[in-house]
Design a protein around this motif. Structure first.
Motif, PDB file in Angstrom:
ATOM      1  N   ASN A 192       3.460 -19.745   5.947  1.00 60.11           N
ATOM      2  CA  ASN A 192       3.281 -21.106   5.444  1.00 60.11           C
ATOM      3  C   ASN A 192       3.967 -21.335   4.099  1.00 60.11           C
ATOM      4  OD1 ASN A 192       1.538 -19.485   3.983  1.00 60.11           O
ATOM      5  ND2 ASN A 192      -0.073 -21.019   3.876  1.00 60.11           N
ATOM      6  N   VAL A 193       4.955 -20.510   3.763  1.00 62.14           N
ATOM      7  CA  VAL A 193       5.670 -20.612   2.481  1.00 62.14           C
ATOM      8  C   VAL A 193       7.133 -20.961   2.730  1.00 62.14           C
ATOM      9  CG1 VAL A 193       6.382 -19.355   0.412  1.00 62.14           C
ATOM     10  CG2 VAL A 193       4.119 -18.949   1.401  1.00 62.14           C
ATOM     11  N   LEU A 194       7.645 -21.924   1.962  1.00 63.79           N
ATOM     12  CA  LEU A 194       9.055 -22.298   2.005  1.00 63.79           C
ATOM     13  C   LEU A 194       9.635 -22.110   0.610  1.00 63.79           C
ATOM     14  CD1 LEU A 194      11.508 -23.613   3.511  1.00 63.79           C
ATOM     15  CD2 LEU A 194      10.705 -25.786   2.555  1.00 63.79           C
ATOM     16  N   THR A 233       9.253 -22.787  -4.803  1.00 57.44           N
ATOM     17  CA  THR A 233       8.446 -22.311  -3.686  1.00 57.44           C
ATOM     18  C   THR A 233       7.332 -23.308  -3.401  1.00 57.44           C
ATOM     19  OG1 THR A 233       8.914 -20.024  -4.295  1.00 57.44           O
ATOM     20  CG2 THR A 233       7.056 -20.393  -2.833  1.00 57.44           C
ATOM     21  N   PHE A 234       7.155 -23.636  -2.121  1.00 56.20           N
ATOM     22  CA  PHE A 234       6.075 -24.512  -1.664  1.00 56.20           C
ATOM     23  C   PHE A 234       5.175 -23.701  -0.736  1.00 56.20           C
ATOM     24  CE2 PHE A 234       9.842 -27.569  -1.488  1.00 56.20           C
ATOM     25  CZ  PHE A 234       9.711 -27.942  -2.805  1.00 56.20           C
ATOM     26  N   THR A 235       3.871 -23.894  -0.867  1.00 55.55           N
ATOM     27  CA  THR A 235       2.922 -23.229   0.014  1.00 55.55           C
ATOM     28  C   THR A 235       2.087 -24.276   0.733  1.00 55.55           C
ATOM     29  OG1 THR A 235       2.820 -21.334  -1.478  1.00 55.55           O
ATOM     30  CG2 THR A 235       1.059 -21.535   0.146  1.00 55.55           C
ATOM     31  N   CYS A 236       2.180 -24.276   2.039  1.00 53.01           N
ATOM     32  CA  CYS A 236       1.438 -25.212   2.879  1.00 53.01           C
ATOM     33  C   CYS A 236      -0.004 -24.731   3.004  1.00 53.01           C
ATOM     34  CB  CYS A 236       2.102 -25.298   4.252  1.00 53.01           C
ATOM     35  SG  CYS A 236       1.472 -26.619   5.286  1.00 53.01           S
ATOM     36  N   SER A 237      -0.940 -25.632   2.848  1.00 53.05           N
ATOM     37  CA  SER A 237      -2.350 -25.234   2.945  1.00 53.05           C
ATOM     38  C   SER A 237      -2.725 -24.930   4.387  1.00 53.05           C
ATOM     39  CB  SER A 237      -3.241 -26.360   2.400  1.00 53.05           C
ATOM     40  OG  SER A 237      -3.056 -27.533   3.159  1.00 53.05           O
ATOM     41  N   GLY A 238      -3.734 -24.123   4.544  1.00 50.94           N
ATOM     42  CA  GLY A 238      -4.227 -23.807   5.878  1.00 50.94           C
ATOM     43  C   GLY A 238      -3.618 -22.551   6.454  1.00 50.94           C
ATOM     44  N   GLU A 239      -3.683 -22.466   7.785  1.00 41.82           N
ATOM     45  CA  GLU A 239      -3.233 -21.280   8.502  1.00 41.82           C
ATOM     46  C   GLU A 239      -1.715 -21.108   8.428  1.00 41.82           C
ATOM     47  OE1 GLU A 239      -4.645 -21.351  12.497  1.00 41.82           O
ATOM     48  OE2 GLU A 239      -6.599 -22.119  11.889  1.00 41.82           O
ATOM     49  N   THR A 240      -1.272 -19.901   8.725  1.00 40.24           N
ATOM     50  CA  THR A 240       0.163 -19.613   8.682  1.00 40.24           C
ATOM     51  C   THR A 240       0.810 -19.675  10.056  1.00 40.24           C
ATOM     52  OG1 THR A 240      -0.203 -17.249   8.940  1.00 40.24           O
ATOM     53  CG2 THR A 240      -0.095 -18.108   6.679  1.00 40.24           C
ATOM     54  N   THR A 241       0.073 -20.093  11.080  1.00 41.65           N
ATOM     55  CA  THR A 241       0.643 -20.128  12.423  1.00 41.65           C
ATOM     56  C   THR A 241       1.262 -21.490  12.714  1.00 41.65           C
ATOM     57  OG1 THR A 241      -1.476 -20.797  13.349  1.00 41.65           O
ATOM     58  CG2 THR A 241      -0.991 -18.436  13.322  1.00 41.65           C
ATOM     59  N   ASP A 242       2.430 -21.475  13.305  1.00 40.16           N
ATOM     60  CA  ASP A 242       3.119 -22.683  13.770  1.00 40.16           C
ATOM     61  C   ASP A 242       3.244 -23.745  12.681  1.00 40.16           C
ATOM     62  OD1 ASP A 242       4.599 -23.940  15.674  1.00 40.16           O
ATOM     63  OD2 ASP A 242       2.908 -24.663  16.855  1.00 40.16           O
ATOM     64  N   THR A 243       3.979 -23.426  11.618  1.00 39.46           N
ATOM     65  CA  THR A 243       4.206 -24.345  10.505  1.00 39.46           C
ATOM     66  C   THR A 243       5.612 -24.928  10.601  1.00 39.46           C
ATOM     67  OG1 THR A 243       2.742 -23.055   9.087  1.00 39.46           O
ATOM     68  CG2 THR A 243       4.227 -24.583   7.991  1.00 39.46           C
ATOM     69  N   PHE A 244       5.717 -26.246  10.425  1.00 39.56           N
ATOM     70  CA  PHE A 244       6.990 -26.952  10.434  1.00 39.56           C
ATOM     71  C   PHE A 244       7.265 -27.463   9.024  1.00 39.56           C
ATOM     72  CE2 PHE A 244       5.312 -27.207  14.663  1.00 39.56           C
ATOM     73  CZ  PHE A 244       6.414 -27.179  15.507  1.00 39.56           C
ATOM     74  N   LEU A 295      14.008 -31.924  10.220  1.00 45.70           N
ATOM     75  CA  LEU A 295      13.319 -30.645  10.380  1.00 45.70           C
ATOM     76  C   LEU A 295      14.190 -29.542   9.789  1.00 45.70           C
ATOM     77  CD1 LEU A 295      10.979 -28.972  11.494  1.00 45.70           C
ATOM     78  CD2 LEU A 295      12.154 -28.947  13.706  1.00 45.70           C
ATOM     79  N   ILE A 296      13.622 -28.789   8.848  1.00 44.90           N
ATOM     80  CA  ILE A 296      14.333 -27.686   8.209  1.00 44.90           C
ATOM     81  C   ILE A 296      14.115 -26.396   8.978  1.00 44.90           C
ATOM     82  CG2 ILE A 296      14.541 -26.265   6.137  1.00 44.90           C
ATOM     83  CD1 ILE A 296      13.448 -28.636   4.536  1.00 44.90           C
ATOM     84  N   VAL A 297      12.828 -26.054   9.174  1.00 50.53           N
ATOM     85  CA  VAL A 297      12.502 -24.747   9.734  1.00 50.53           C
ATOM     86  C   VAL A 297      11.115 -24.789  10.377  1.00 50.53           C
ATOM     87  CG1 VAL A 297      11.564 -23.887   7.547  1.00 50.53           C
ATOM     88  CG2 VAL A 297      12.450 -22.264   9.205  1.00 50.53           C
ATOM     89  N   ARG A 298      10.919 -23.915  11.341  1.00 51.19           N
ATOM     90  CA  ARG A 298       9.606 -23.739  11.974  1.00 51.19           C
ATOM     91  C   ARG A 298       9.276 -22.255  11.932  1.00 51.19           C
ATOM     92  NH1 ARG A 298       8.099 -24.476  18.376  1.00 51.19           N
ATOM     93  NH2 ARG A 298       5.873 -24.051  18.147  1.00 51.19           N
ATOM     94  N   THR A 299       8.049 -21.944  11.531  1.00 47.94           N
ATOM     95  CA  THR A 299       7.609 -20.549  11.529  1.00 47.94           C
ATOM     96  C   THR A 299       6.417 -20.404  12.459  1.00 47.94           C
ATOM     97  OG1 THR A 299       6.130 -20.885   9.647  1.00 47.94           O
ATOM     98  CG2 THR A 299       8.358 -20.170   9.144  1.00 47.94           C
ATOM     99  N   LEU A 300       6.429 -19.329  13.194  1.00 48.75           N
ATOM    100  CA  LEU A 300       5.289 -18.968  14.045  1.00 48.75           C
ATOM    101  C   LEU A 300       4.727 -17.678  13.475  1.00 48.75           C
ATOM    102  CD1 LEU A 300       6.740 -19.736  17.560  1.00 48.75           C
ATOM    103  CD2 LEU A 300       4.811 -20.864  16.477  1.00 48.75           C
ATOM    104  N   GLY A 301       3.648 -17.800  12.718  1.00 54.67           N
ATOM    105  CA  GLY A 301       3.082 -16.630  12.052  1.00 54.67           C
ATOM    106  C   GLY A 301       4.055 -16.121  10.995  1.00 54.67           C
ATOM    107  N   THR A 302       4.050 -14.819  10.779  1.00 56.22           N
ATOM    108  CA  THR A 302       4.961 -14.230   9.798  1.00 56.22           C
ATOM    109  C   THR A 302       6.121 -13.505  10.466  1.00 56.22           C
ATOM    110  OG1 THR A 302       3.575 -12.264   9.716  1.00 56.22           O
ATOM    111  CG2 THR A 302       3.178 -13.959   8.041  1.00 56.22           C
ATOM    112  N   ASP A 303       6.140 -13.513  11.811  1.00 57.07           N
ATOM    113  CA  ASP A 303       7.148 -12.743  12.527  1.00 57.07           C
ATOM    114  C   ASP A 303       8.331 -13.557  13.038  1.00 57.07           C
ATOM    115  OD1 ASP A 303       5.544 -10.537  12.150  1.00 57.07           O
ATOM    116  OD2 ASP A 303       4.515 -10.792  14.073  1.00 57.07           O
ATOM    117  N   PHE A 304       8.163 -14.853  13.307  1.00 57.12           N
ATOM    118  CA  PHE A 304       9.222 -15.640  13.922  1.00 57.12           C
ATOM    119  C   PHE A 304       9.556 -16.857  13.064  1.00 57.12           C
ATOM    120  CE2 PHE A 304      10.576 -19.174  16.639  1.00 57.12           C
ATOM    121  CZ  PHE A 304      11.721 -18.621  17.182  1.00 57.12           C
TER     122      PHE A 304
END
Length: 175
Positions: free
Chosen positions: A80-82, A32-43, A55-64
């Motif tokens: 912000n977690v992969l 598990t990797f956790t990206c620092s900072g906000e959880t919005t719009d993480t690539f 590019l593996i995945v893009r997340t917009l918040g926790t919903d998309f």
């Protein structure tokens, strides 16, 4: 529209974050990797070769969540977690998280997935042949990516040179 403004961001996306977090995992386990900072719009990106990231995945918040590598069961992203499931020897490489800030891609964290498990050679001839075939295929894939990247860089240089020659007035009117 200026062509340089269209092409340049494609090449700037290959910049890397400087701090690398080493994550150890046993083959067959999850990481598990956790990206620092906000959880919005993480690539999330994976390093494919020396200068190319996929590019593996893009997340917009926790919903998309939008996946770019399939099957989706290998990589699970939320906020912000992969999580990478069932680690294999191929998974031992660099991973990057990035955010889009004011239209620019900014890499925030870099993770190196390592394992203490040795890579064991195959014991049967048929397996050995398959392993060699896969390694050969992978080498071809990597060289194709490198040659494609080189060709795009040359094209970019030619476009910039051509544009500067025509805009500076060095070429007179064409008759």
């Amino acid at each position: 529209m200026d062509l340089r403004r269209i092409i340049l961001p494609v090449f700037l996306v290959f910049a890397e974050a400087e701090n690398v977090t080493v994550v150890k995992a046993t083959l067959g386990q999850n990481a598990t990797f956790t990206c620092s900072g906000e959880t919005t719009d993480t690539f999330w990106f994976i390093k494919i070769s020396s200068q190319v990231k996929g590019l593996i995945v893009r997340t917009l918040g926790t919903d998309f969540t939008q996946y770019y590598i399939y099957p989706e069961t290998k990589y699970i992203a939320k906020g912000n977690v992969l999580e990478i499931t069932n680690i294999t020897a191929e998974d031992r490489r660099l991973y990057f998280c990035a955010r889009r800030e004011r239209g620019n891609m900014t890499f925030t964290d870099t993770f190196l997935l390592v394992s203490d498990d040795p890579i064991t050679p195959s014991t049967t001839n048929s397996s050995e042949g398959n392993d060699q075939q896969q390694q050969y295929s992978c080498i071809l894939c990597q060289s194709d990516v490198v040659y494609s990247s080189l060709a795009l860089n040359i094209l970019l240089i030619l476009v910039i040179i051509g544009e500067s020659v025509f805009t500076s007035g060095l070429c007179g009117p064409l008759l």
